[in-house]
Design a protein around this motif. Structure first.
Motif, mmCIF file in Angstrom:
data_model
loop_
_atom_site.group_PDB
_atom_site.id
_atom_site.type_symbol
_atom_site.label_atom_id
_atom_site.label_comp_id
_atom_site.label_asym_id
_atom_site.label_seq_id
_atom_site.Cartn_x
_atom_site.Cartn_y
_atom_site.Cartn_z
ATOM 1 N N ALA A 184 16.466 3.361 -13.522
ATOM 2 C CA ALA A 184 17.870 3.136 -13.873
ATOM 3 C C ALA A 184 18.777 3.881 -12.910
ATOM 4 C CB ALA A 184 18.132 3.597 -15.304
ATOM 5 N N GLY A 185 19.845 3.234 -12.501
ATOM 6 C CA GLY A 185 20.759 3.835 -11.539
ATOM 7 C C GLY A 185 20.382 3.522 -10.103
ATOM 8 N N SER A 212 26.284 1.618 -15.136
ATOM 9 C CA SER A 212 24.989 1.061 -14.729
ATOM 10 C C SER A 212 24.435 1.706 -13.473
ATOM 11 C CB SER A 212 25.129 -0.455 -14.484
ATOM 12 O OG SER A 212 26.088 -0.694 -13.466
ATOM 13 N N SER A 213 25.168 2.617 -12.866
ATOM 14 C CA SER A 213 24.665 3.252 -11.659
ATOM 15 C C SER A 213 25.260 4.633 -11.527
ATOM 16 C CB SER A 213 25.026 2.421 -10.422
ATOM 17 O OG SER A 213 26.433 2.360 -10.280
ATOM 18 N N GLY A 214 24.753 5.370 -10.554
ATOM 19 C CA GLY A 214 25.341 6.667 -10.240
ATOM 20 C C GLY A 214 24.549 7.853 -10.699
ATOM 21 N N GLY A 215 23.362 7.652 -11.221
ATOM 22 C CA GLY A 215 22.575 8.818 -11.603
ATOM 23 C C GLY A 215 21.507 8.433 -12.591
ATOM 24 N N GLU A 216 20.705 9.400 -12.967
ATOM 25 C CA GLU A 216 19.603 9.167 -13.888
ATOM 26 C C GLU A 216 19.929 9.774 -15.232
ATOM 27 O OE1 GLU A 216 15.859 11.569 -13.897
ATOM 28 O OE2 GLU A 216 15.065 9.711 -13.100
ATOM 29 N N LEU A 217 19.528 9.088 -16.291
ATOM 30 C CA LEU A 217 19.770 9.593 -17.620
ATOM 31 C C LEU A 217 18.842 10.754 -17.908
ATOM 32 C CD1 LEU A 217 21.544 8.802 -20.042
ATOM 33 C CD2 LEU A 217 19.568 7.591 -20.952
ATOM 34 N N ALA A 266 15.646 2.109 -24.865
ATOM 35 C CA ALA A 266 16.100 2.998 -23.796
ATOM 36 C C ALA A 266 17.357 2.457 -23.114
ATOM 37 C CB ALA A 266 14.983 3.179 -22.764
ATOM 38 N N TYR A 267 17.424 1.143 -22.957
ATOM 39 C CA TYR A 267 18.583 0.517 -22.315
ATOM 40 C C TYR A 267 19.855 0.744 -23.130
ATOM 41 C CZ TYR A 267 21.697 -3.185 -20.663
ATOM 42 O OH TYR A 267 22.786 -3.884 -20.187
ATOM 43 N N PHE A 268 19.777 0.507 -24.433
ATOM 44 C CA PHE A 268 20.964 0.662 -25.264
ATOM 45 C C PHE A 268 21.345 2.130 -25.440
ATOM 46 C CE2 PHE A 268 19.750 -3.682 -26.652
ATOM 47 C CZ PHE A 268 20.951 -4.306 -26.346
ATOM 48 N N VAL A 269 20.367 3.013 -25.473
ATOM 49 C CA VAL A 269 20.674 4.445 -25.519
ATOM 50 C C VAL A 269 21.404 4.862 -24.254
ATOM 51 C CG1 VAL A 269 19.653 6.757 -25.456
ATOM 52 C CG2 VAL A 269 18.814 5.077 -27.101
ATOM 53 N N ARG A 270 20.941 4.361 -23.118
ATOM 54 C CA ARG A 270 21.596 4.690 -21.849
ATOM 55 C C ARG A 270 23.027 4.161 -21.802
ATOM 56 N NH1 ARG A 270 20.815 5.962 -16.501
ATOM 57 N NH2 ARG A 270 22.165 4.853 -15.063
ATOM 58 N N ARG A 271 23.215 2.905 -22.223
ATOM 59 C CA ARG A 271 24.555 2.331 -22.201
ATOM 60 C C ARG A 271 25.502 3.097 -23.108
ATOM 61 N NH1 ARG A 271 25.922 -2.417 -19.997
ATOM 62 N NH2 ARG A 271 27.559 -2.679 -21.560
ATOM 63 N N ALA A 273 16.247 -2.686 -13.408
ATOM 64 C CA ALA A 273 15.367 -1.627 -13.898
ATOM 65 C C ALA A 273 14.610 -2.029 -15.161
ATOM 66 C CB ALA A 273 16.180 -0.359 -14.155
ATOM 67 N N ALA A 274 15.305 -2.665 -16.108
ATOM 68 C CA ALA A 274 14.657 -3.050 -17.371
ATOM 69 C C ALA A 274 13.548 -4.075 -17.132
ATOM 70 C CB ALA A 274 15.696 -3.602 -18.340
ATOM 71 N N LEU A 275 13.851 -5.093 -16.328
ATOM 72 C CA LEU A 275 12.847 -6.123 -16.042
ATOM 73 C C LEU A 275 11.662 -5.544 -15.281
ATOM 74 C CD1 LEU A 275 11.978 -9.087 -16.086
ATOM 75 C CD2 LEU A 275 13.283 -9.423 -13.981
#
Length: 245
Positions: free
Chosen positions: A136-137, A216-221, A204-209, A142-144
């Motif tokens: 991610a980022g 959607s970019s700029g770093g890692e969760l 994980a996707y919805f937690v990140r959002r 990333a999800a696919l």
């Protein structure tokens, strides 16, 4: 420069990693108490050892968020428990009967021991989010990609089991593969791992959002749900690499 609060957080995080690793070693050690199938269990644990060494090497090079570290060890712990009973004979019916007075196999009409399905499901549930978080980022896919990596590695493992079935004696191959007479075992294992990956990556996707406000970019969760910068990466690295003074 790290203040007192930052130092305390680093120390607390380091303690969390260490205690999680200690609990994992306790679980693995317990599975070796009076082993029932020592040779077969050792064969299964060869993969546990490879996975653990790989995890620790990754931790030294580029430390994972605590949530990812925990998920990987949960999967390895489940695999270790299954290895004690070579997957096919895990007595979960006895456990649920003693605790709740219910035998799962009778409740659902199962004709085989399905603990191996749980482990394959946990592979997708645990590794899907770990891979997604790492990607991610960096890419919008990333999800696919996380789901595809779980599917492809599951397929490689099934090919490995096929090679064992073709190489070892039938009884030894069954002891390791645990097909239990199911000709579609490999297909079902891959399918359930894929479903686990889809579910885990979706969470994980919805937690990140939610944590990043849709960014959607700029770093890692990070494990705390915050978007980490390069400084955050250096902070995690300090959890495993001693400060050189």
């Amino acid at each position: 420069m790290t203040g007192r609060g930052g130092t305390a957080r680093i120390a607390g995080a380091r303690t969390s990693y260490r205690w999680t690793l200690v609990v994992f070693f306790v679980v693995v050690t317990a599975t070796w108490w009076r082993p029932i199938h020592p040779a077969e269990q050792a064969l299964h644990h060869s993969l546990t050892l490879i996975g653990l060494v790989a995890l620790l090497l990754v931790q030294r090079a580029r430390p994972l968020p605590y949530a990812s570290f925990l998920l990987i060890l949960i999967f390895l712990a489940l695999h270790s428990v299954a290895a004690r009973w070579i997957y096919s004979f895990v007595p979960y019916d006895d456990w649920t009967s003693a605790l709740f007075g219910v035998r799962i196999s009778e409740t659902f009409g199962w004709q085989r021991n399905n603990f191996d399905r749980l482990v394959h499901l946990s592979y997708g549930l645990c590794f899907g989010p770990v891979i997604f978080r790492a990607l991610a980022g960096r890419t919008r896919w990333a999800a696919l990609l996380a789901v595809e990596i779980v599917v492809s590695t599951s397929a490689l493992y099934e090919l490995f089991e096929w090679a064992i079935a073709m190489t070892l004696a039938p009884a030894d191959a069954e002891a390791y593969n645990g097909q239990q007479g199911d000709m579609w075992d490999a297909h079902r294992d891959m399918a359930i791992a894929t479903l686990g990956a889809i579910a885990g990556v979706a969470v994980a996707y919805f937690v990140r959002r939610r944590s990043t406000g849709g960014l959607s970019s700029g770093g890692e969760l990070s494990s705390s749900g915050e978007l980490s910068s390069s400084g955050g990466q250096r902070t995690r690295r300090r959890l495993f690499v001693a400060d050189r003074r």
